[in-house]
Scaffold this motif. Structure first.
Motif, PDB file in Angstrom:
ATOM      1  N   VAL A 147     -66.587 -15.491 -77.297  1.00 37.97           N
ATOM      2  CA  VAL A 147     -66.561 -16.561 -76.110  1.00 37.97           C
ATOM      3  C   VAL A 147     -65.016 -17.013 -76.109  1.00 37.97           C
ATOM      4  CG1 VAL A 147     -67.069 -19.239 -75.905  1.00 37.97           C
ATOM      5  CG2 VAL A 147     -68.533 -17.370 -76.965  1.00 37.97           C
ATOM      6  N   VAL A 153     -64.392 -21.788 -69.711  1.00 34.84           N
ATOM      7  CA  VAL A 153     -65.175 -20.937 -70.513  1.00 34.84           C
ATOM      8  C   VAL A 153     -65.780 -19.647 -70.254  1.00 34.84           C
ATOM      9  CG1 VAL A 153     -67.030 -21.253 -72.196  1.00 34.84           C
ATOM     10  CG2 VAL A 153     -66.001 -23.236 -71.558  1.00 34.84           C
ATOM     11  N   THR A 154     -65.551 -18.866 -70.652  1.00 36.94           N
ATOM     12  CA  THR A 154     -66.027 -17.391 -70.203  1.00 36.94           C
ATOM     13  C   THR A 154     -66.396 -16.300 -71.402  1.00 36.94           C
ATOM     14  OG1 THR A 154     -65.376 -15.558 -68.817  1.00 36.94           O
ATOM     15  CG2 THR A 154     -63.733 -16.273 -70.275  1.00 36.94           C
ATOM     16  N   SER A 159     -73.529 -15.178 -70.993  1.00 31.30           N
ATOM     17  CA  SER A 159     -73.809 -16.631 -70.141  1.00 31.30           C
ATOM     18  C   SER A 159     -74.410 -17.622 -71.167  1.00 31.30           C
ATOM     19  CB  SER A 159     -74.392 -16.616 -68.692  1.00 31.30           C
ATOM     20  OG  SER A 159     -75.817 -15.899 -68.777  1.00 31.30           O
ATOM     21  N   CYS A 190     -72.121 -18.728 -73.649  1.00 34.74           N
ATOM     22  CA  CYS A 190     -71.271 -19.824 -73.054  1.00 34.74           C
ATOM     23  C   CYS A 190     -71.859 -21.222 -72.805  1.00 34.74           C
ATOM     24  CB  CYS A 190     -70.748 -19.421 -71.975  1.00 34.74           C
ATOM     25  SG  CYS A 190     -69.526 -17.893 -72.011  1.00 34.74           S
TER      26      CYS A 190
END
Length: 403
Positions: free
Chosen positions: A64, A75-76, A80, A83
């Motif tokens: 993350v 945030v990436t 997903s 995250c």
């Protein structure tokens, strides 16, 4: 002080609001806020990058990446769901507003398509043209004319307009590497601007008028790290300092660029080129550190391209050392990188030197040729709205705002 419009208390029309807390009003507020956010991220397992204080990375089983700008956060990561879990954890400590996949961030517009990621600042540019009353100006093909700027000509009666234009153009260089040299030139006359400097700034706006939808493309492909370094020896007409320029590529993606006047006068073209080589090597070293913080391996040795044979020889031949004591610091820096097998310096002909775009004013044909070699373009299938459909398992960055 006055009450905000729409919030006037009819019972106390002369009263004002008492401000209890402020994030922007106190000098120590940004540092206090960052310390509090740093502690929160550290408690969630994040490590601060040693090369960029605003970058936080959590490795573990799932990567993350968090990028912080005051109270705006990106945030990436490859997962997903992980995250989203982090955003939920962060929202338990701060009031968080999840803005979904990244579309607009600090004036940068992001559009994803089948070709890759397109980053541009069209809305910001249109607002800048309206602010400067240049939306109806006639477009031109290059940001600067062939005439070099100097300290001649009448002074501006109101330098505020010039400084406002230049300040607005500076922010556009985030997605427009073709503006780097032009903005560098007009920034050198901020203290005592003259009429010719204002005309040069307006010419940059005219150039942008004909290319307001241009931006940078980022596509999948090779992860080889390379850079182009160049210098215009004694190009400045009034102090004879040289201008250094470089372009750093990760595969075919342009990730860093610069056009900057050197701090000292170079006594030869070799010295000017070698100083530019050292600046570019330092930037490559910084990029490598960032990639190591992200646990991103570089498959091959970074390559630094230069069109000056003497500077390349100086990087690998100690015989030149006795004749170049005045560039000893840069010499040792480059030599250590080459001997440690951390950098490879190679020759590129001047016709293919991409960094030439950042060192001097070019003709129309030369300027357009070099721009065609950079990932600058327009997004042909850009939607009318910045926010599109969210695909399942979308790995694009998520924008978060902390209230």
């Amino acid at each position: 002080m006055q009450q905000p419009l729409g919030f006037v208390d009819p019972n106390s029309p002369t009263s004002v609001c008492k401000l209890k807390k402020s994030l922007y009003g106190l000098k120590q507020a940004p540092r206090a806020w960052f310390d509090k956010l740093f502690q929160a991220l550290h408690s969630l397992g994040f490590q601060q990058s040693s090369s960029d204080a605003s970058l936080f990375v959590r490795h573990g089983p799932h990567l993350v990446i968090v990028l912080v700008y005051v109270d705006d956060i990106l945030v990436t990561g490859p997962h997903s769901q992980i995250c989203q879990q982090f955003i939920t954890q962060l929202s338990s400590q701060f009031p968080v507003k999840d803005l979904g996949p990244l579309h607009y961030f600090l004036g940068l517009e992001v559009h994803r398509s089948s070709h890759g990621i397109f980053v541009h600042q069209s809305k910001y540019l249109i607002d800048l043209l309206k602010k400067t009353h240049m939306e109806g100006a006639k477009p031109c093909c290059t940001p600067l004319s062939s005439t070099k700027l100097d300290n001649s000509g009448p002074l501006l009666s109101n330098p505020t307009e010039y400084r406002s234009i230049v300040g607005g153009l500076q922010y556009l260089t985030w997605t427009r590497p073709d503006l780097a040299f032009a903005v560098n030139q007009i920034c050198q006359f901020m203290h005592v601007p003259r009429e010719q400097h204002l005309q040069a700034a307006k010419r940059v706006l005219r150039f942008l008028k004909g290319s307001f939808s241009h931006g940078l493309w980022f596509t999948k492909g090779s992860t080889h790290l390379s850079a182009y370094s160049d210098a215009d020896w004694a190009g400045c007409t009034f102090d004879r300092r040289s201008t250094s320029g470089y372009c750093v590529f990760l595969g075919s993606n342009l990730i860093s660029w610069s056009a900057k006047k050197q701090s000292t006068v170079a006594r030869s073209s070799t010295e000017a080129e070698y100083r530019s080589l050292a600046h570019t090597a330092a930037e490559l070293t910084w990029v490598c550190k960032i990639l190591r913080d992200l646990h991103f391996p570089i498959p091959t040795l970074p390559t630094l391209w230069c069109d000056n044979i003497s500077a390349i020889s100086l990087a690998s031949n100690p015989v030149f050392h006795a004749r170049t004591k005045h560039v000893e610091i840069d010499y040792h820096y480059i030599r250590e990188l080459v001997l440690a097998n951390l950098l490879k310096v190679q020759y590129v002909c001047s016709a293919d030197q991409l960094a030439d775009l950042h060192t001097k004013s070019l003709s129309k044909s030369r300027f357009q040729f070099l721009c065609s070699k950079l990932p600058i373009g327009i997004c042909s299938d850009s939607p009318s709205s910045l926010r599109g459909c969210i695909r399942e398992n979308d790995k694009s960055p998520i924008s978060v705002t902390v209230k």
